[in-house]
Structures are given as structure tokens and as C-alpha cells.
Design a protein around this motif. Sequence first.
Motif, PDB file in Angstrom:
ATOM      1  N   SER A   1      68.281  29.759  40.020  1.00  0.00           N
ATOM      2  CA  SER A   1      68.238  28.541  40.849  1.00  0.00           C
ATOM      3  C   SER A   1      66.823  28.261  41.334  1.00  0.00           C
ATOM      4  O   SER A   1      66.373  27.109  41.379  1.00  0.00           O
ATOM      5  CB  SER A   1      69.186  28.691  42.047  1.00  0.00           C
ATOM      6  OG  SER A   1      70.526  28.732  41.628  1.00  0.00           O
ATOM      7  N   LYS A   2      66.124  29.326  41.708  1.00  0.00           N
ATOM      8  CA  LYS A   2      64.743  29.155  42.148  1.00  0.00           C
ATOM      9  C   LYS A   2      63.861  28.655  41.013  1.00  0.00           C
ATOM     10  O   LYS A   2      63.032  27.741  41.203  1.00  0.00           O
ATOM     11  CB  LYS A   2      64.193  30.480  42.692  1.00  0.00           C
ATOM     12  CG  LYS A   2      62.702  30.474  43.021  1.00  0.00           C
ATOM     13  CD  LYS A   2      62.304  29.350  43.977  1.00  0.00           C
ATOM     14  CE  LYS A   2      62.879  29.558  45.363  1.00  0.00           C
ATOM     15  NZ  LYS A   2      62.364  28.532  46.314  1.00  0.00           N
ATOM     16  N   VAL A   3      64.022  29.209  39.819  1.00  0.00           N
ATOM     17  CA  VAL A   3      63.241  28.765  38.665  1.00  0.00           C
ATOM     18  C   VAL A   3      63.517  27.288  38.374  1.00  0.00           C
ATOM     19  O   VAL A   3      62.588  26.503  38.137  1.00  0.00           O
ATOM     20  CB  VAL A   3      63.552  29.627  37.430  1.00  0.00           C
ATOM     21  CG1 VAL A   3      62.958  29.003  36.167  1.00  0.00           C
ATOM     22  CG2 VAL A   3      63.011  31.042  37.614  1.00  0.00           C
TER      23      VAL A   3
ATOM     24  N   HIS B   1      61.668  21.704  38.492  1.00  0.00           N
ATOM     25  CA  HIS B   1      61.911  20.320  38.909  1.00  0.00           C
ATOM     26  C   HIS B   1      60.790  19.845  39.830  1.00  0.00           C
ATOM     27  O   HIS B   1      60.333  18.695  39.739  1.00  0.00           O
ATOM     28  CB  HIS B   1      63.257  20.218  39.622  1.00  0.00           C
ATOM     29  CG  HIS B   1      63.560  18.853  40.142  1.00  0.00           C
ATOM     30  ND1 HIS B   1      63.938  17.802  39.337  1.00  0.00           N
ATOM     31  CD2 HIS B   1      63.531  18.362  41.425  1.00  0.00           C
ATOM     32  CE1 HIS B   1      64.133  16.721  40.073  1.00  0.00           C
ATOM     33  NE2 HIS B   1      63.886  17.031  41.338  1.00  0.00           N
ATOM     34  N   GLN B   2      60.344  20.735  40.693  1.00  0.00           N
ATOM     35  CA  GLN B   2      59.308  20.399  41.671  1.00  0.00           C
ATOM     36  C   GLN B   2      57.980  20.043  41.009  1.00  0.00           C
ATOM     37  O   GLN B   2      57.251  19.158  41.485  1.00  0.00           O
ATOM     38  CB  GLN B   2      59.114  21.589  42.626  1.00  0.00           C
ATOM     39  CG  GLN B   2      58.166  21.351  43.785  1.00  0.00           C
ATOM     40  CD  GLN B   2      58.115  22.540  44.731  1.00  0.00           C
ATOM     41  OE1 GLN B   2      58.999  23.412  44.704  1.00  0.00           O
ATOM     42  NE2 GLN B   2      57.100  22.596  45.558  1.00  0.00           N
TER      43      GLN B   2
ATOM     44  N   LEU C   1      54.907  34.059  35.742  1.00  0.00           N
ATOM     45  CA  LEU C   1      55.153  33.229  36.924  1.00  0.00           C
ATOM     46  C   LEU C   1      54.322  31.948  36.873  1.00  0.00           C
ATOM     47  O   LEU C   1      54.805  30.864  37.229  1.00  0.00           O
ATOM     48  CB  LEU C   1      54.824  34.012  38.202  1.00  0.00           C
ATOM     49  CG  LEU C   1      55.731  35.187  38.564  1.00  0.00           C
ATOM     50  CD1 LEU C   1      55.280  35.801  39.882  1.00  0.00           C
ATOM     51  CD2 LEU C   1      57.196  34.769  38.648  1.00  0.00           C
ATOM     52  N   VAL C   2      53.067  32.072  36.437  1.00  0.00           N
ATOM     53  CA  VAL C   2      52.192  30.895  36.333  1.00  0.00           C
ATOM     54  C   VAL C   2      52.776  29.886  35.353  1.00  0.00           C
ATOM     55  O   VAL C   2      52.787  28.674  35.605  1.00  0.00           O
ATOM     56  CB  VAL C   2      50.771  31.314  35.903  1.00  0.00           C
ATOM     57  CG1 VAL C   2      49.952  30.105  35.449  1.00  0.00           C
ATOM     58  CG2 VAL C   2      50.057  32.028  37.046  1.00  0.00           C
ATOM     59  N   LYS C   3      53.303  30.384  34.241  1.00  0.00           N
ATOM     60  CA  LYS C   3      53.909  29.486  33.243  1.00  0.00           C
ATOM     61  C   LYS C   3      55.119  28.777  33.826  1.00  0.00           C
ATOM     62  O   LYS C   3      55.298  27.567  33.645  1.00  0.00           O
ATOM     63  CB  LYS C   3      54.311  30.280  32.006  1.00  0.00           C
ATOM     64  CG  LYS C   3      54.860  29.409  30.868  1.00  0.00           C
ATOM     65  CD  LYS C   3      55.409  30.254  29.731  1.00  0.00           C
ATOM     66  CE  LYS C   3      54.339  31.091  29.086  1.00  0.00           C
ATOM     67  NZ  LYS C   3      54.851  31.811  27.882  1.00  0.00           N
ATOM     68  N   ILE C   4      55.973  29.516  34.541  1.00  0.00           N
ATOM     69  CA  ILE C   4      57.160  28.925  35.167  1.00  0.00           C
ATOM     70  C   ILE C   4      56.754  27.828  36.149  1.00  0.00           C
ATOM     71  O   ILE C   4      57.395  26.780  36.240  1.00  0.00           O
ATOM     72  CB  ILE C   4      57.994  30.006  35.880  1.00  0.00           C
ATOM     73  CG1 ILE C   4      58.630  30.956  34.858  1.00  0.00           C
ATOM     74  CG2 ILE C   4      59.082  29.372  36.751  1.00  0.00           C
ATOM     75  CD1 ILE C   4      59.291  32.173  35.479  1.00  0.00           C
ATOM     76  N   ALA C   5      55.652  28.082  36.869  1.00  0.00           N
ATOM     77  CA  ALA C   5      55.192  27.132  37.885  1.00  0.00           C
ATOM     78  C   ALA C   5      54.390  25.979  37.296  1.00  0.00           C
ATOM     79  O   ALA C   5      53.820  25.167  38.039  1.00  0.00           O
ATOM     80  CB  ALA C   5      54.354  27.859  38.936  1.00  0.00           C
ATOM     81  N   GLY C   6      54.316  25.888  35.966  1.00  0.00           N
ATOM     82  CA  GLY C   6      53.684  24.750  35.328  1.00  0.00           C
ATOM     83  C   GLY C   6      52.218  24.903  35.012  1.00  0.00           C
ATOM     84  O   GLY C   6      51.578  23.959  34.534  1.00  0.00           O
TER      85      GLY C   6
END
Length: 298
Positions: free
Chosen positions: A159-161, A166-167, A198-203
Motif C-alpha cells: 500500500s505504501k509503494v 501515485h504521489q 527505494l530510489v527507483k520506487i520513489a521515481g
Amino acid sequence: MSWGVLLCLLVFLLSGCSSSAGTASTTAAAQGNEGTTDTGAARIVATTVAITEIADALQLDLVGKPTSTKQLPERYKDVPDVGNPMSPDMEKVLSLAPTDILSVTTLQYDLEPKFKGLNINAEFLNFESLTNMEKEITKLGARFDRAEQAKAVNSKLQSKVAQIKHQVAGKPSPKVLILLGVPGSYLVATENSYIGDLVKIAGGTNIVQGENVEYLASNTEYLQQSNPDIILRAAHGMPEEVVQMFDEEFKTNDIWKHFNAVQTGHVYDLPEPLFGTTASLSADQALDELVKMLYPAQ
């Protein structure tokens, strides 16, 4: 300093050292890598903080836990320590008659021969990315009759990912340089490292692409040519000393002043409790903090 020496130093500093001893005889620990599937009979030794926290989330009892300065779950306050993750006290481990000894794949190269030398089959969990950790949590849940707990833990992470993706959807992807410091030097983290994941997940877009390893030796001229928008500095093993080293390096090495990230003040030190070298249940908080760093003006 050569890459091999740097890697050895990194492993040493991340995990510390402690004596391992023992000519103890083989115990119930000398089972197959799958360990026990009988929850009532399970005697689990967790050798890292991340595994200990996951065991707590799965409501599992432990007979051994890692020695750590970090605060471990309250339910394990009376559980014996077995030494630091890199160098568990083998004699102590054997004395606990474990059925399952859990470590991580990043330590497998160093630890597996030691365990095998005592006829102990430890299991090494892959926490090199968030997805891999979720798979391991699912496996642990199935083995120890904690499938519902495992599903709940993974659902929270997923859910956090989803929320983070989305953010950051539609935002320009910042170019990111990740430095992992050890006293006296530092390495560059690739997409295959946990922080890189984590960096990839955060865009974000890691400036190092196409590598199979987790870390590379630093080449500041190449890094400067890539001109990252963001520089993330992770300090592990001896955080205060490493942060001071980074500050001195950025102050005295003239090349850093030419980095766009330095000129704009977008250089961030990653707090160790949230940003370890392997995945942990702190990933949800880490992602929130990372978004603030990658998109500072938004």
C-alpha cells in the motif's frame, strides 16, 4: 584503495566483529535449509535486526537474537543474544538447539562456510530489494503458520509503494547519486542495492545504470559528468565519523562544487535507522523521507 579492500571494509564495518568459537557437536540445527514446519517445535534464531523485527510482526517466538545497539522488539527482551550479524557466536547458537537459523544473502559468502564447518545449515533470506523481502515474508508465513500475519505485513508495504508511486506520478524523474560511506572512503550504490531500489520506487533515476553489482568504486570525474540533481549520502558502521568524512571530502575536493546537486544544496545524509543496506520494515518511513529529498521544491 582497491575495490576488493573497500568491499571487505564495508562488510566489516556494517556488521562489526565478534569471536566465533566452538567444537560443539551437531544439534537439531543441522537440518535441511527448509528448517522445521512444526510451529510448536520451532526454535528460531534471528541473526539480524531486520529479521528480528519481521519475526515480531509475524508474532513468532525466538530463542536467539542479534546483539545490537538498536532497540529490538519488547517481546524479545529476555531472549539471549548470539552476537553481531557478521560474526554470530557459533557456540552460543548451538547451545540454543535451534531448528531454524536465519541470516541474509548479503552475508552468505562470509557466514555459510562457518556454519557448514559446524554442520549447521543456516538459511539466508534475500532482503536486497523490497520485493524480495516481501517474498521471504510470505515464505516465513507459510512455514510457521503465520500466513495471515505475513499477508498483513506485505499489504502494508504494498500500500505504501502504491501510494508513493501515485504521489510522484507525472513528476520529472530526478537524477540521483547514492554514496555509501565507510571510514576513509566511499562507494557508489547502484539500482541493485536496497537504497537504489527505494530510489527507483520513489521515481528517481540512478545515474549508474546497467550494473549487476550493488556497489561500485567511486570515480568523481565520471560522477560529475553525470551531473546528478540529488546526492544521497548513506553512512553506516560508524555514522558520525563517516558524515564527517563526507563533509571534509565535499569541502576540500574542488570537483564537488561543480555538481549541480551541491550548487543547489540538494545533498542529503540518510539516517541509518531508516536506510539500511538491506530491506527492513522501516521501508514505509524511508520512502516518505526519500520523496521529500527527491522532490524538495514540491
